[in-house]
Scaffold this motif. Structure first.
Motif, PDB file in Angstrom:
ATOM      1  N   SER A 413      -2.056   1.397   6.893  1.00  0.00           N
ATOM      2  CA  SER A 413      -1.466   2.730   6.818  1.00  0.00           C
ATOM      3  C   SER A 413      -0.150   2.839   7.573  1.00  0.00           C
ATOM      4  O   SER A 413       0.641   3.731   7.294  1.00  0.00           O
ATOM      5  N   SER A 414       0.094   1.930   8.522  1.00  0.00           N
ATOM      6  CA  SER A 414       1.295   2.029   9.353  1.00  0.00           C
ATOM      7  C   SER A 414       2.413   1.109   8.911  1.00  0.00           C
ATOM      8  O   SER A 414       3.523   1.201   9.455  1.00  0.00           O
ATOM      9  N   SER A 415       2.178   0.227   7.981  1.00  0.00           N
ATOM     10  CA  SER A 415       3.193  -0.741   7.581  1.00  0.00           C
ATOM     11  C   SER A 415       3.255  -0.846   6.066  1.00  0.00           C
ATOM     12  O   SER A 415       2.233  -0.697   5.379  1.00  0.00           O
ATOM     13  N   SER A 416       4.444  -1.097   5.568  1.00  0.00           N
ATOM     14  CA  SER A 416       4.653  -1.327   4.134  1.00  0.00           C
ATOM     15  C   SER A 416       5.056  -2.768   3.866  1.00  0.00           C
ATOM     16  O   SER A 416       5.587  -3.077   2.796  1.00  0.00           O
ATOM     17  N   HIS A 417       4.819  -3.655   4.825  1.00  0.00           N
ATOM     18  CA  HIS A 417       5.141  -5.059   4.654  1.00  0.00           C
ATOM     19  C   HIS A 417       3.897  -5.802   4.189  1.00  0.00           C
ATOM     20  O   HIS A 417       2.785  -5.573   4.671  1.00  0.00           O
ATOM     21  N   ALA A 418       4.082  -6.715   3.261  1.00  0.00           N
ATOM     22  CA  ALA A 418       2.940  -7.419   2.676  1.00  0.00           C
ATOM     23  C   ALA A 418       2.225  -8.276   3.707  1.00  0.00           C
ATOM     24  O   ALA A 418       0.999  -8.437   3.644  1.00  0.00           O
ATOM     25  N   ALA A 419       2.961  -8.824   4.690  1.00  0.00           N
ATOM     26  CA  ALA A 419       2.329  -9.687   5.688  1.00  0.00           C
ATOM     27  C   ALA A 419       1.314  -8.918   6.524  1.00  0.00           C
ATOM     28  O   ALA A 419       0.242  -9.435   6.854  1.00  0.00           O
ATOM     29  N   ASP A 420       1.612  -7.667   6.865  1.00  0.00           N
ATOM     30  CA  ASP A 420       0.664  -6.863   7.642  1.00  0.00           C
ATOM     31  C   ASP A 420      -0.583  -6.548   6.838  1.00  0.00           C
ATOM     32  O   ASP A 420      -1.696  -6.515   7.372  1.00  0.00           O
ATOM     33  N   HIS A 421      -0.434  -6.318   5.546  1.00  0.00           N
ATOM     34  CA  HIS A 421      -1.594  -6.051   4.697  1.00  0.00           C
ATOM     35  C   HIS A 421      -2.458  -7.302   4.541  1.00  0.00           C
ATOM     36  O   HIS A 421      -3.689  -7.212   4.513  1.00  0.00           O
ATOM     37  N   VAL A 422      -1.819  -8.477   4.444  1.00  0.00           N
ATOM     38  CA  VAL A 422      -2.582  -9.726   4.359  1.00  0.00           C
ATOM     39  C   VAL A 422      -3.348  -9.966   5.655  1.00  0.00           C
ATOM     40  O   VAL A 422      -4.515 -10.363   5.656  1.00  0.00           O
ATOM     41  N   ALA A 423      -2.707  -9.705   6.801  1.00  0.00           N
ATOM     42  CA  ALA A 423      -3.375  -9.873   8.093  1.00  0.00           C
ATOM     43  C   ALA A 423      -4.570  -8.937   8.225  1.00  0.00           C
ATOM     44  O   ALA A 423      -5.556  -9.272   8.885  1.00  0.00           O
ATOM     45  N   ALA A 424      -4.494  -7.769   7.601  1.00  0.00           N
ATOM     46  CA  ALA A 424      -5.613  -6.818   7.637  1.00  0.00           C
ATOM     47  C   ALA A 424      -6.718  -7.171   6.660  1.00  0.00           C
ATOM     48  O   ALA A 424      -7.774  -6.541   6.671  1.00  0.00           O
ATOM     49  N   ALA A 477       4.643  -7.126  19.544  1.00  0.00           N
ATOM     50  CA  ALA A 477       5.430  -6.093  20.219  1.00  0.00           C
ATOM     51  C   ALA A 477       6.253  -5.323  19.188  1.00  0.00           C
ATOM     52  O   ALA A 477       7.011  -5.914  18.405  1.00  0.00           O
ATOM     53  N   THR A 478       6.067  -3.997  19.160  1.00  0.00           N
ATOM     54  CA  THR A 478       6.811  -3.135  18.239  1.00  0.00           C
ATOM     55  C   THR A 478       7.509  -2.034  19.022  1.00  0.00           C
ATOM     56  O   THR A 478       7.151  -1.720  20.163  1.00  0.00           O
ATOM     57  N   ASP A 482       2.841   2.661  16.861  1.00  0.00           N
ATOM     58  CA  ASP A 482       1.861   2.009  16.009  1.00  0.00           C
ATOM     59  C   ASP A 482       1.720   0.541  16.390  1.00  0.00           C
ATOM     60  O   ASP A 482       2.711  -0.150  16.664  1.00  0.00           O
ATOM     61  N   LYS A 483       0.475   0.069  16.416  1.00  0.00           N
ATOM     62  CA  LYS A 483       0.192  -1.330  16.705  1.00  0.00           C
ATOM     63  C   LYS A 483       0.062  -2.094  15.404  1.00  0.00           C
ATOM     64  O   LYS A 483      -0.697  -1.709  14.522  1.00  0.00           O
ATOM     65  N   LEU A 484       0.820  -3.194  15.308  1.00  0.00           N
ATOM     66  CA  LEU A 484       0.821  -4.012  14.102  1.00  0.00           C
ATOM     67  C   LEU A 484       0.381  -5.425  14.460  1.00  0.00           C
ATOM     68  O   LEU A 484       0.516  -5.861  15.609  1.00  0.00           O
TER      69      LEU A 484
END
Length: 542
Positions: A413-424, A477-478, A482-484
């Motif tokens: 919900s906090s990121s629109s990058h594909a890498a963050d969605h894959v990590a989730a 670190a962001t 929001d924590k990513l």
């Protein structure tokens, strides 16, 4: 609004935000909204169907000839046939209205329909079970197998046990025993094992509950059944080394019998079994060996003490006005059940009764082990006391803590990058993002990169024995709040891999260099850059 295509329907809001969509195998002829409810009624070649805004669909009735709908009002469908003649058809939208009432949490209207309407069928039963109301689905079911499954689904051991009595098959008793064991109801588990003649699990149950007296009777029953393995196991559970020596001797294992008597200091058996041949073949044994004794039970109890957690059923929610049926509303379970459909009345009536008579009767009637064996089983179920929660009111005030949000959901919900969605772990949304951003359609070469990102985002910490492993998310670190997740693919690693690929190419290892270049190319869409310099480096690598 509803947007109709050749084989599909899309439901959208007034701002054209998609709410749901469905696909039909045949052509959609027409459709119209019900003027009284938020139900979209549409027709196909042979059916009149409905669709709700949450995606639930169903069949209302069949058609002899196609009808093109113009209006739906008061359970009447108005339309034209292929000869352009006006037609009016009666339809029953009770099922759709019932589902809509559940979706809107209008439980009062839903329960009125349960009592007055003829809602039935496997579809409505499955729907209630999926929505978390299996106890209401029990009201519609007469089939014993379906009723038994629903009783297990809602954890109603009493109804499941009564149904198992009527069915009388071993498979039902086995499943009942599994559910009762999960709830800590040892008395029902004991009865289920007796019904299925599962002696091994019955002995192990007595071991876990610390019922040594019944375990000794199981040992005697094993002797009468002439089951050597059952005798040996029960002797192990009881710590009876002398009986183990006798079992091994009767089974012809003289060496093991002599070694067991020697290890545990059984002088009489040792002298009786001692021979020169055994002394020559006997291996060295430990002098400081100790008796294998099961641990002493800490608490002797029949059933686990259960904590009463307030939970509203659909019957109770129906008595609350619709404006009060929010998520924060809660009242103690067991109130508000209507007369005639009280599904837990039997459980309340038997709460203070002793189940030992039922268990004893099940032992004598079902096992049928003969006169001598049945006499050994008499008195197996002695008087017992049942632990009940104290009446100090502490359990009544218990409130189940609200579960937190899994880190993967906040990452998506906090990121629109594909890498963050894959990590989730949300691979589907990651592929959709890559398709929208770079028009990617073939994701098989990126499989290894997906696995790398997912595995590197969590740290696994093993806990105590028999406890689940703790998964600790790793955050990067962001700048914002929001924590990513931490991403394993970084620009410096990519540059280093590119240099190694160049050297491999110069050495003439072209196949290996090609594989390395493909890996780098599939990693570039998953690189996260936070500065313009890093973006330029990625562009240079590409």
């Amino acid at each position: 609004v509803a947007l109709i295509s050749k084989h599909g329907i899309t439901i959208a809001s007034r701002d054209l935000d998609q709410l749901c969509s469905l696909t039909e195998s045949v052509r959609v002829k027409s459709g119209a909204w019900d003027t009284n409810n938020r139900i979209f009624v549409y027709t196909t070649l042979n059916h009149i169907k409905y669709c709700l805004i949450n995606g639930d669909t169903g069949i209302i009735r069949t058609l002899d000839t196609p009808v093109y709908t113009t209006r739906v009002h008061n359970n009447q469908l108005f339309g034209l046939d292929r000869e352009c003649k006006a037609r009016s058809l009666s339809i029953d939208t009770s099922e759709a209205v019932f589902k809509l009432a559940l979706e809107d949490k209008n439980y009062h209207h839903a329960m009125r329909m349960v009592r007055n309407s003829r809602l039935c069928g496997k579809a409505i039963i499955r729907y209630l079970q999926d929505k978390g109301f299996p106890e209401v689905a029990l009201h519609f079911v007469d089939d014993l197998k379906t009723r038994f499954k629903l009783a297990l689904a809602c954890g109603n051991i009493e109804i499941a046990m009564n149904t198992a009595y009527e069915m009388g098959d071993d498979q039902s008793w086995h499943r009942l025993g599994i559910e009762a064991l999960r709830q800590g109801n040892h008395q029902v588990v004991e009865m289920a094992y007796q019904r299925t003649k599962n002696f091994e699990r019955l002995s192990f149950l007595y071991l876990l509950t610390g019922n040594v007296e019944k375990l000794r009777k199981m040992l005697k029953i094993a002797e009468m059944r002439q089951d050597a393995m059952a005798r040996f196991h029960n002797a192990l559970f009881l710590g009876d080394a002398q009986h183990r020596v006798r079992v091994l001797e009767e089974a012809g294992q003289m060496s093991l019998a002599y070694l067991t008597s020697l290890t545990h200091g059984l002088a009489a058996d040792e002298e009786r079994l001692h021979t020169e041949e055994l002394s020559d073949k006997l291996m060295a044994y430990k002098i400081d060996a100790c008796l294998l004794q099961p641990p002493t039970p800490i608490m002797h109890a029949d059933n686990w003490p259960l904590l009463s957690v307030p939970k509203q059923t659909l019957y109770e929610k129906s008595e609350v006005p619709s404006h009060e049926t929010g998520e924060d509303y809660c009242e103690p379970a067991g109130q508000g059940w209507e007369t005639g459909i009280d599904l837990e009345e039997a459980l309340d009536e038997h709460e203070h009764q002793d189940h030992d008579d039922v268990i004893a009767s099940g032992w004598e009637d079902e096992l049928d082990l003969g006169d001598d064996l049945s006499s050994a089983a008499v008195g197996l179920n002695g008087p017992s006391t049942q632990i009940k929660p104290s009446g100090d009111g502490h359990n009544e005030a218990f409130v189940v803590p609200t579960s937190g949000v899994f880190p993967g959901q906040s990452w998506c919900s906090s990121s629109s990058h594909a890498a963050d969605h894959v990590a989730a772990g949300s691979i589907g949304s990651a592929m959709q993002l890559l398709h929208r951003q770079i028009a990617a359609v073939h994701f098989k070469p990126m499989r290894s990169r997906f696995v790398l990102l997912y595995l590197s985002s969590l740290n696994s910490l093993p806990g105590l024995p028999l406890a689940n492993t703790m998964h600790i998310p790793l955050h990067r670190a962001t700048h914002g709040a929001d924590k990513l997740p931490e991403v394993a693919l970084k620009v410096p690693h990519l540059i280093l891999s590119l240099k190694v690929a160049y050297k491999t190419f110069q050495k003439g290892e072209f196949s290996r260099a090609q594989a390395m270049f493909k890996t780098i190319f599939s990693s570039i869409p998953l690189i996260i850059t936070e500065t313009r310099v890093a973006s330029n480096e990625v562009s240079w690598i590409l």
